[in-house]
Write a protein that holds these residues in place. Structure first.
Motif, short mmCIF file in Angstrom:
data_model
loop_
_atom_site.label_atom_id
_atom_site.label_comp_id
_atom_site.label_asym_id
_atom_site.label_seq_id
_atom_site.Cartn_x
_atom_site.Cartn_y
_atom_site.Cartn_z
N VAL A 579 0.94 -1.04 -0.19
CA VAL A 579 0.05 0.02 0.08
C VAL A 579 0.98 1.29 0.06
O VAL A 579 1.58 1.38 0.75
N VAL A 580 0.76 2.20 -0.92
CA VAL A 580 1.33 3.47 -0.86
C VAL A 580 0.16 4.46 -0.53
O VAL A 580 -0.75 4.53 -1.25
N LEU A 581 0.55 5.05 0.54
CA LEU A 581 -0.55 6.02 1.08
C LEU A 581 0.02 7.64 0.40
O LEU A 581 1.05 8.03 0.56
N ILE A 582 -1.12 8.36 -0.32
CA ILE A 582 -0.95 9.70 -0.84
C ILE A 582 -2.14 10.69 -0.10
O ILE A 582 -3.12 10.23 -0.40
N LYS A 583 -1.50 11.60 0.94
CA LYS A 583 -2.63 12.11 1.68
C LYS A 583 -2.13 13.42 2.49
O LYS A 583 -0.84 13.65 2.31
N ALA A 598 3.03 -4.53 3.51
CA ALA A 598 4.20 -3.20 3.22
C ALA A 598 3.34 -2.25 3.18
O ALA A 598 2.33 -2.28 2.51
N LEU A 599 3.95 -1.04 3.77
CA LEU A 599 3.12 0.05 3.77
C LEU A 599 4.17 1.25 3.55
O LEU A 599 5.13 1.34 4.35
N LEU A 600 3.86 2.32 2.85
CA LEU A 600 4.87 3.31 2.52
C LEU A 600 3.82 4.68 2.64
O LEU A 600 2.55 4.52 1.82
N ASP A 601 4.20 5.48 3.47
CA ASP A 601 3.47 6.81 3.51
C ASP A 601 4.12 8.02 2.68
O ASP A 601 5.32 8.11 3.28
#
Length: 797
Positions: A579-583, A598-601
């Motif tokens: 997951v790629v977070l764009i916020k 896997a998480l990317l902010d």
């Protein structure tokens, strides 16, 4: 008799001719600045002085006819009748201003328009006073074609002030070569309320991190000299304590005592003042019942008498009239204008808070000539020091070359890379192999240009922006199959295709799901006069993606629309998921933290966001971003910032009181060990110094960055203090297997508190130094003693 009359007339004529030929003192660039200011003030009418304090909205002040640009009739009227001193957001383009790629200005046209505006102000008016052109630039100049960097919350995630200073210098150049003189930024509010719509504009929740980032931004924007031609005046905002509104309501009331104001909310502003910031913007809120835009304690007692601020203050858009209409502490508009200028507010952003209302206040003897001259002098002084009277124009040919240059694009990529925070990497799923056979790229933010740019961004040519999908495609091998499915929107639920997303994931070796939020303004939204959006809770028309950005406050922090359903369906395929977070703000990440490996902010990563994210996904860049704000598990935990005052928070019936991810948290593809902590205090009669040394070793086989963080706890104090407080940090670049020694030096300013008498003191007693990788990942700790009391200064409020 006739001879004497003739001689007299000749003398009068000769004197008049000489007077015309002699340059007025204020136009003599060799004269001292203060003498020039006073000479000009002495020549100005009351109306001209009042006009100098009006910074009006600028995007209607030019007109465009094909490729030609010039000044509008509205501008001539404003100059001729109102004697305006400046324009704001002249080059701005967005749905609020109704300026688009078609009817807005490219960089060359922007410079030409600025020159035309200056030409009329300097050559068609009685005194020829040049304009100040102020522009928005918190993460890039808000103009068409300008470089778009990550928003401030991403900049804060870099924990790299030197990089932010380089970025600010690049922004300054892009503003200046297009004719701008003032850059609005940095925002130094502490974001302790994630429901608030403007979290993305801040550097996070901590005063020390915010201070260092703010100082870097000020130094980068202003440079060594305002006459450089590549630097601008920095306007920091919002003064003061704007980022903690009750209920998360933008511009709403706040609740804070003066001790907390001094210890948490004011230090970043004070640091910027010490760094030489030349302009400060007031905030919409009140403090203890006094609106910030008419607060003499803030604007005069604190800012000028205690701190020695030498620049000028400016209202936020409409905040002077808000003294009347929002706060109701004035009965008329002239009274509101008088309250503001008498308190120490110099300039009016909007042009309708002062203007005829200030002139009326003067005529009603609510404002003295001395007060008026004081404010006008502060604005004129900087116009002289910038050299605008001698050189009001820019070389329009330079704009196209220097705006969005290759070097600035590469810098935007570097800032974006350093801002990426790796939140989770189970079983080292990341980095991905570039030779992977099949990738599914899914989600509403995977290929959406404007969703990754953040608020205060102008429309940009599509060729300037790299999305995550494009970044991935450019990174993988030629034989890799990349399948893209949007799946759903951020908010709207009328266009959903989860089945296609599931199919793509099932037929892929890995799924990269790009979710989050958006601050992308659209032309359907209704906007307030301040530029903030008007938000309604319900509606029948299709919803825009915008759920963050000025005016978009939240009641919950959950993923909106069908995003959660989309993610769950993709995860249920059993394929590896990233997951790629764009916020723009912390969101509820509980489910994905438990079920996604896997998480990317990436926050809002700017125009190079797609390349930067791909660099991290495929291992060309080793992530080292750290959270500048804590991520709660639930809105019911709020506030959840890490450095809360004692007593320590207690758990709830439903859950514990800890955030999901704490301030300072972030992972790397490398591993680091801390060792050999040494804490050595030394004291003298008037000072205390504590040297903290330790070693950090990269124990992995991959080069990487580590952000070493030093926190302090005052074990027993005469007033309540935080459980822990960040004091120092350093981003380290350490080769595989290598070790670095780090030395931090604490002084009295790091150890001091405000005692019960509101005196800054260092109290004798026990302190605990804590060193580690985040606020809740302390690797080493050691106590030390301070033997002597030390008094620094008193606070008068």
């Amino acid at each position: 008799m006739l001879k004497s009359v003739t001689l007299g007339l000749c003398l009068v004529s000769a004197t008049a001719t000489y007077a015309q030929q002699v340059k007025p003192l204020y136009k003599d660039n060799k004269a001292p600045t203060e003498a020039r200011v006073q000479d000009l003030l002495g020549r100005m009418t009351v109306e001209e002085k009042v006009g100098q304090l009006s910074t009006i909205l600028g995007w209607e002040m030019y007109q465009k006819d094909g490729k030609k640009v010039g000044i509008s009739a509205a501008y001539k009227k404003a100059v001729d009748e109102r004697h305006i001193g400046g324009l704001w957001a002249t080059l701005r383009a967005d749905p609020w201003t109704q300026k688009t790629l078609a009817n807005g200005l490219n960089p060359t046209q922007a410079a030409e328009a600025s020159n035309a505006l200056q030409k009329y102000a300097t050559e068609s008016t009685r005194l020829g006073i040049p304009l100040f052109l102020a522009e928005e630039c918190p993460h890039g100049h808000m103009a068409i074609g300008a470089t778009v960097f990550p928003t401030s919350i991403g900049q804060g995630s870099t924990w790299d002030p030197a990089l932010v200073q380089r970025m600010a210098a690049a922004i300054a150049t892009e503003v200046r070569v297009q004719g701008g003189h003032i850059g609005y930024g940095p925002v130094l509010d502490l974001a302790r309320e994630p429901r608030w719509s403007r979290v993305e504009e801040t550097y996070g929740e901590d005063p020390v991190l915010t201070s260092q980032m703010g100082v870097a931004m000020v130094r980068g924007l202003q440079g060594a000299s305002l006459k450089s031609g590549v630097n601008v005046i920095s306007t920091l905002k919002h003064f003061a304590a704007y980022g903690v509104p009750e209920g998360g309501h933008n511009g709403g009331s706040i609740s804070t005592g003066y001790r907390e104001l001094y210890q948490s909310f004011l230090p970043p502003v004070h640091a910027a003042v010490k760094a030489g910031v030349l302009s400060i913007m007031t905030s919409y809120n009140s403090i203890d019942g006094v609106p910030c835009s008419s607060n003499e304690f803030l604007l005069t007692d604190l800012l000028r008498r205690q701190w020695g601020f030498q620049g000028f203050t400016v209202s936020d858009l409409g905040s002077i009239s808000g003294i009347l209409t929002s706060h109701h502490v004035a009965g008329t508009a002239p009274e509101a204008a008088a309250l503001a200028i008498n308190a120490g507010l110099d300039d009016d952003l909007s042009g309708y808070g002062f203007d005829k209302e200030l002139l009326a206040a003067y005529n009603q003897k609510l404002v003295s000539m001395e007060t008026l001259d004081r404010a006008v002098g502060r604005v004129l002084r900087l116009k002289f020091e910038m050299g605008l009277f001698e050189n009001p124009y820019v070389d329009a040919r330079k704009a196209a070359r220097q705006v969005n240059s290759a070097a600035n694009v590469e810098l935007a990529r570097q800032v974006a890379r350093e801002s990426v925070v790796l939140l989770k990497n189970e079983k080292d799923l990341l980095p991905l192999s570039k030779s992977i056979q099949r990738i599914a790229v899914i989600g509403p933010n995977a290929d959406n240009i404007y969703n990754q740019l953040g608020d205060y961004t102008a429309p940009q040519p599509e060729s300037n922006i790299v999305t995550v999908l494009e970044g991935i495609k450019s990174k993988v091998a030629a034989g890799t199959k990349v399948t893209y499915v949007k799946g759903c929107a951020i908010r709207d639920t009328t266009q959903v295709d989860i089945a296609a997303a599931v199919s793509a994931a099932r037929n892929a070796d890995v799924a990269v799901v790009v979710l989050g939020g958006s601050s992308a303004r659209d032309f359907k939204t209704d906007y307030q006069s301040t530029g903030a959006a008007n938000v309604t809770a319900t509606g029948t028309q299709a919803l825009s993606d915008m759920e963050s950005g000025e005016g978009y406050d939240r009641a919950t922090l959950d993923l909106l629309g069908k995003q959660q359903e989309l993610l769950q369906a993709v995860v249920q395929t059993g394929k590896p998921v990233v997951v790629v977070l764009i916020k723009g703000r912390p969101l509820n990440l509980n489910w994905m933290a438990a079920h996604v490996p896997a998480l990317l902010d990436a926050w809002y990563p700017g125009q190079e966001g797609g390349n930067a994210i791909a660099d991290v996904l495929f291992g060309d860049y080793n992530p080292a971003g750290r959270l500048p704000i804590s991520v709660p598990k639930h809105v019911g935990q709020l506030p959840v910032y890490y450095n809360a005052a004692r007593p320590a928070r207690r758990d709830y019936v439903e859950m514990d009181a800890k955030p999901l991810y704490s301030f300072g948290y972030g992972l790397s593809y490398s591993k680091f060990e801390y060792s050999d902590l040494q804490v050595n205090p030394t004291e003298s009669k008037d000072a205390v110094k504590v040297v903290v040394r330790f070693k950090v070793k990269n124990t992995s086989t991959r080069d990487g960055d580590e952000v070493a963080q030093l926190y302090l706890t005052d074990e027993v104090s005469s007033v309540v203090t935080p459980v822990q407080q960040l004091k120092k940090f350093q981003r380290l670049r350490i080769k595989a297997g290598a070790q670095q020694e780090v030395a931090f030096e604490l002084t009295a300013e790091d150890l001091m508190l405000l005692n019960q008498k509101m005196e800054w003191v260092v109290e004798p007693g026990t302190f605990t130094a804590q060193v580690g990788a985040s606020s809740d990942d302390v690797r080493l700790k050691q106590t030390f003693q301070v033997a002597k009391a030390l008094k620094l200064a008193s606070v008068e409020k």
